[in-house]
Design a protein around this motif. Structure first.
Motif, mmCIF file in Angstrom:
data_model
loop_
_atom_site.group_PDB
_atom_site.id
_atom_site.type_symbol
_atom_site.label_atom_id
_atom_site.label_comp_id
_atom_site.label_asym_id
_atom_site.label_seq_id
_atom_site.Cartn_x
_atom_site.Cartn_y
_atom_site.Cartn_z
ATOM 1 N N ALA A 21 -21.061 -31.471 1.015
ATOM 2 C CA ALA A 21 -20.562 -32.635 1.413
ATOM 3 C C ALA A 21 -19.017 -32.396 1.785
ATOM 4 C CB ALA A 21 -20.370 -33.441 0.237
ATOM 5 N N THR A 22 -18.449 -33.285 2.612
ATOM 6 C CA THR A 22 -17.179 -33.440 3.141
ATOM 7 C C THR A 22 -16.396 -34.079 2.183
ATOM 8 O OG1 THR A 22 -17.756 -32.525 5.368
ATOM 9 C CG2 THR A 22 -15.555 -33.648 4.957
ATOM 10 N N PHE A 23 -15.478 -33.757 1.439
ATOM 11 C CA PHE A 23 -14.859 -34.625 0.638
ATOM 12 C C PHE A 23 -13.444 -35.444 1.276
ATOM 13 C CE2 PHE A 23 -16.541 -31.480 -2.130
ATOM 14 C CZ PHE A 23 -17.175 -32.110 -3.224
ATOM 15 N N LYS A 72 -19.797 -22.990 -1.205
ATOM 16 C CA LYS A 72 -19.388 -22.156 -0.718
ATOM 17 C C LYS A 72 -18.296 -21.949 0.483
ATOM 18 C CE LYS A 72 -23.720 -19.596 -1.450
ATOM 19 N NZ LYS A 72 -24.776 -18.672 -0.913
ATOM 20 N N HIS A 73 -18.432 -23.257 1.031
ATOM 21 C CA HIS A 73 -17.550 -23.799 2.270
ATOM 22 C C HIS A 73 -17.238 -24.924 2.113
ATOM 23 C CE1 HIS A 73 -15.197 -23.371 5.800
ATOM 24 N NE2 HIS A 73 -15.934 -24.441 6.403
ATOM 25 N N CYS A 74 -16.103 -25.368 1.744
ATOM 26 C CA CYS A 74 -15.747 -26.820 1.316
ATOM 27 C C CYS A 74 -14.881 -27.155 2.438
ATOM 28 C CB CYS A 74 -14.938 -26.786 0.135
ATOM 29 S SG CYS A 74 -14.121 -28.535 -0.451
ATOM 30 N N VAL A 75 -15.246 -28.505 3.004
ATOM 31 C CA VAL A 75 -14.519 -29.002 4.117
ATOM 32 C C VAL A 75 -13.660 -30.366 3.254
ATOM 33 C CG1 VAL A 75 -14.580 -30.343 6.093
ATOM 34 C CG2 VAL A 75 -16.198 -28.464 5.689
ATOM 35 N N ILE A 76 -12.235 -30.587 3.522
ATOM 36 C CA ILE A 76 -11.547 -31.514 2.883
ATOM 37 C C ILE A 76 -10.883 -32.175 4.122
ATOM 38 C CG2 ILE A 76 -9.611 -32.189 1.660
ATOM 39 C CD1 ILE A 76 -11.810 -30.822 -0.090
ATOM 40 N N THR A 77 -10.929 -33.799 4.077
ATOM 41 C CA THR A 77 -10.328 -34.459 5.027
ATOM 42 C C THR A 77 -9.615 -35.566 4.394
ATOM 43 O OG1 THR A 77 -10.599 -35.652 6.963
ATOM 44 C CG2 THR A 77 -12.549 -35.969 5.485
ATOM 45 N N SER A 78 -9.027 -36.491 5.055
ATOM 46 C CA SER A 78 -8.421 -37.497 4.534
ATOM 47 C C SER A 78 -8.100 -38.858 5.231
ATOM 48 C CB SER A 78 -6.983 -37.141 3.920
ATOM 49 O OG SER A 78 -5.879 -36.959 4.805
ATOM 50 N N VAL A 79 -7.830 -39.928 4.698
ATOM 51 C CA VAL A 79 -7.396 -41.076 5.643
ATOM 52 C C VAL A 79 -5.906 -40.901 6.018
ATOM 53 C CG1 VAL A 79 -8.766 -42.737 4.533
ATOM 54 C CG2 VAL A 79 -6.463 -42.170 3.739
ATOM 55 N N THR A 104 -9.988 -27.606 6.539
ATOM 56 C CA THR A 104 -9.196 -28.815 6.400
ATOM 57 C C THR A 104 -9.283 -29.688 7.706
ATOM 58 O OG1 THR A 104 -7.204 -27.568 6.969
ATOM 59 C CG2 THR A 104 -7.521 -27.834 4.592
ATOM 60 N N LEU A 105 -9.674 -31.037 7.663
ATOM 61 C CA LEU A 105 -9.624 -31.732 8.616
ATOM 62 C C LEU A 105 -8.453 -32.706 8.595
ATOM 63 C CD1 LEU A 105 -10.661 -33.074 11.268
ATOM 64 C CD2 LEU A 105 -12.398 -34.313 10.022
#
Length: 297
Positions: free
Chosen positions: A63-65, A107-114, A145-146
């Motif tokens: 999942a992308t957090f 294994k590969h974590c995607v982080i984004t934010s408002v 990181t997005l």
């Protein structure tokens, strides 16, 4: 509260084509991720952004957090994320995200934010603390990181880059000609500058553009040239899907063959990797973007 602009109706677009059909989210793995997200009160862009790949990705246990809450200070005409006055920053969020990454065995974590234009640091402190916490709890996990543009406050950008995530992405979202219409509070040149600075930091640099918003082939080729000139390594191209009737309308359905052509052109122009298809989103198959790039540690 900032109201989304009401976009005037355009000529009726044909019904959604067959190639955009996706399977409903089902299965044991999907249910496990669903439970973790609910239990730990996490925000995912999978849900907030109405991602068509949620079933596939969550079914694979990924999942992308989305950090810094689920209310954005900007009102982009394409985005399904709620717009308004965000709640106070949750200082424990980095630990909760890191704990969930560990529990899920990501294994590969995607982080984004408002976007948090209400904060002096643009949310960059929580960004850095989240990356630090994940590395502490799950040191073998690679990070993507997005990030937002931080309104051009580059010290805030560098606070995130100093953590050296394996991939750093900032989405252009659309072509230059449509930016003012689609990304009302963003600037095309400012986004290019952010990407240039990421690339100069010797990090894998990635961006994404949605198609079907009314752009022309020439618009896309211009954007590709601008991105390559500013050091972007990885480009994702996907079909825009209208979240509600008040959002920007779908002007065109882009055929898979056209996406394939754009991938070929993008590679010829100098990108190291182009992910191009109707259902492609920023974090789709993100683990494939960890390939070696000369000059990138």
């Amino acid at each position: 509260m900032i109201d989304l602009p009401v976009i005037p109706a355009v000529a009726e677009v044909k019904r959604k084509p067959d190639w955009l059909r996706v399977k409903l989210p089902i299965g044991k793995e999907y249910a496990q991720v669903r439970s973790l997200v609910d239990t730990h009160k996490l925000h995912t862009i999978c849900e907030s952004g109405n991602c068509p790949n949620m079933g596939e990705c969550w079914g694979a246990g990924t999942a992308t957090f989305m950090i810094l809450g689920n209310i954005c200070t900007r009102s982009c005409s394409f985005c399904a994320v709620a717009t308004g006055r965000p709640l106070a920053v949750d200082v424990d969020e980095p630990n909760r995200v890191a704990n969930s990454v560990k529990l899920m065995g990501v294994k590969h974590c995607v982080i984004t934010s408002v976007d948090r234009d209400d904060l002096k640091d643009g949310g960059s402190i929580i960004w850095a603390e989240t990356l630090q916490a994940i590395r502490k709890e799950s040191p073998i996990t690679t990070l993507e990181t997005l990030i937002p543009d931080f309104r051009g406050q580059w010290d805030n950008l560098y606070r995130v880059l100093d953590e050296r995530p394996e991939v750093v992405s900032h989405n252009m979202e659309t072509v230059k000609r449509l930016t003012k219409q689609v990304r009302i509070q963003a600037k095309y040149d400012r986004s290019l500058e952010a990407l240039k600075r990421i690339s100069e930091f010797k990090l894998r640099t990635k961006t994404g553009i949605m198609l079907g918003l009314g752009e022309t082939e020439e618009d896309i080729f211009e954007a590709m040239d601008d991105l390559v000139a500013n050091g972007v390594h990885i480009l994702t191209l996907g079909q825009y899907l209208q979240p509600t009737k008040n959002h920007h309308p779908v002007v065109d359905w882009i055929h898979p063959d056209t996406f394939a052509m754009y991938k070929e052109v993008g590679m010829e122009k100098g990108f190291k990797y182009v992910e191009s298809g109707p259902l492609v989103r920023s974090s789709y198959h993100a683990e494939k973007h960890l390939f070696p790039i000369e000059g990138i540690l």
